[in-house]
Write an enzyme that holds these catalytic residues in place. Sequence first.
Site, mmCIF file in Angstrom:
data_model
loop_
_atom_site.group_PDB
_atom_site.id
_atom_site.type_symbol
_atom_site.label_atom_id
_atom_site.label_comp_id
_atom_site.label_asym_id
_atom_site.label_seq_id
_atom_site.Cartn_x
_atom_site.Cartn_y
_atom_site.Cartn_z
ATOM 1 N N ASP A 43 0.421 -7.339 -71.022
ATOM 2 C CA ASP A 43 0.771 -6.972 -69.653
ATOM 3 C C ASP A 43 2.069 -6.199 -69.665
ATOM 4 O OD1 ASP A 43 0.658 -6.746 -66.905
ATOM 5 O OD2 ASP A 43 0.875 -8.884 -66.494
ATOM 6 N N LYS A 44 2.412 -5.649 -68.503
ATOM 7 C CA LYS A 44 3.657 -4.921 -68.288
ATOM 8 C C LYS A 44 4.252 -5.388 -66.981
ATOM 9 C CE LYS A 44 5.003 -1.348 -65.443
ATOM 10 N NZ LYS A 44 4.687 -1.241 -63.997
ATOM 11 N N HIS A 45 5.580 -5.428 -66.929
ATOM 12 C CA HIS A 45 6.252 -5.739 -65.666
ATOM 13 C C HIS A 45 7.381 -4.756 -65.459
ATOM 14 C CE1 HIS A 45 7.919 -8.021 -62.329
ATOM 15 N NE2 HIS A 45 9.112 -7.784 -62.859
#
Length: 435
Positions: free
Chosen positions: A79-81
């Site tokens: 994932d990416k944030h």
Amino acid sequence: MTARDTIEAIRDGAQLPQGALLEFADGLATGAVSDAQAGAFAMAVLLRGLDRPARTELTLGMRDSGKVLSWAAGRPVLDKHSTGGIGDCVSLVLAPALAACGACVPMISGRGLGHTGGTLDKLEAIPGVGTDLPDAKMRLIVENLGVVIAAANTTLAPADRRLYAIRDVSATVESLDLITASILSKKLAAGLQGLVLDVTVGSGAFMRTLGEARALADALVETANAAGCRTGAIISDMNQPLAPAAGNAVEVASAMEVITGVRTGPLHDLTCTLGGAALRLGGLCDTEAQGAERIAEAIGSGTAAEIFGRMIAAMGGPIGFVDSWARFLPEATVIREVKAPRDGYIGAIDGTVLGRAVVGLGGGRNVETDRIDPAVGLSDILPLGTPVTRGQPLLRLHASRSPHADAAEAAIGRAIEITDTCPEIPPLVHDRIGL
């Protein structure tokens, strides 16, 4: 250890026994910790801070206060944030591109916060799309497509939901330790094995200086790695909008131009950079450069766009959205050009002022119950350093009513500075942490 004992120890700078913050997080979720105690805890942490082990324990306790998702073996769960900014619609392009490269991407996203836009609000600008998905539906979409972008439901990190609301009304939002625990508890509850963080810095970001951005990136990377999730951070520039748009439907349009190969530029480049880091963290490539090339190939081949279109349909949106996205997106009733007052260069852009102008148009929220108008916003924003002549359009303004457009135009006049000389253009990426 009681909640009162924990608060007292933090207040006095005493060493906490192991497990104290796990108990406190559980009490936040169950209600055993009162609102008064939660507020006192948040203030004590803001003023005194937590050491690294305590910050990690609080993050894990908040993660484990609810359900922690698990996924079938075979694909690394990535994932990416982003910490937020103007024109930041990276997630719409990156999530399906990662899935096209072999990752499992259960992306738990948020709504607009302050002057910055939210991924969920942008997705919901597409007619029919719903992001509040039950676990079973979210899992089915991920199993079929490798990706979903959805809201955190009530089963994920309930301790964070409780503490976040308390922080908002107790003047403790700025605590680095609580920001770290809040971001990571929700992300780690999604069952991640790898996470890339985009910590933005500049006039349109929450972190205005590189020092502030590095401090947050260090805290996030250290804590996530200590919690067992391979994590690194990119510090990216937010002294101008990432995409040439700010708003919901207009940012979806910018993302669609990139994912369908119509436009390149900073949004495309940062997507590839973040994607390359994520693929390396997940063991899907040997170097970030190889990963970035794979992300670019997934976009250029149309595979990422195909997956995005199938995800939109699975979330209730129109079938065939990718093929004719422009006809599906809502349009504002008032569209006008904001023009340069004199000759010169785009010398500075105050992204925070631009973001607040979009909120004033109805594209964001002043209070949680505000309804968003997905059609309003700003598009065709000229980048820093562009030479302009008097009367040349600086951007296009999308509003529901002329008075709203007038107010936004006045704000834009304060946000965009025309200078006699071309400014120094900041790099897209300022630093890497843990990569």
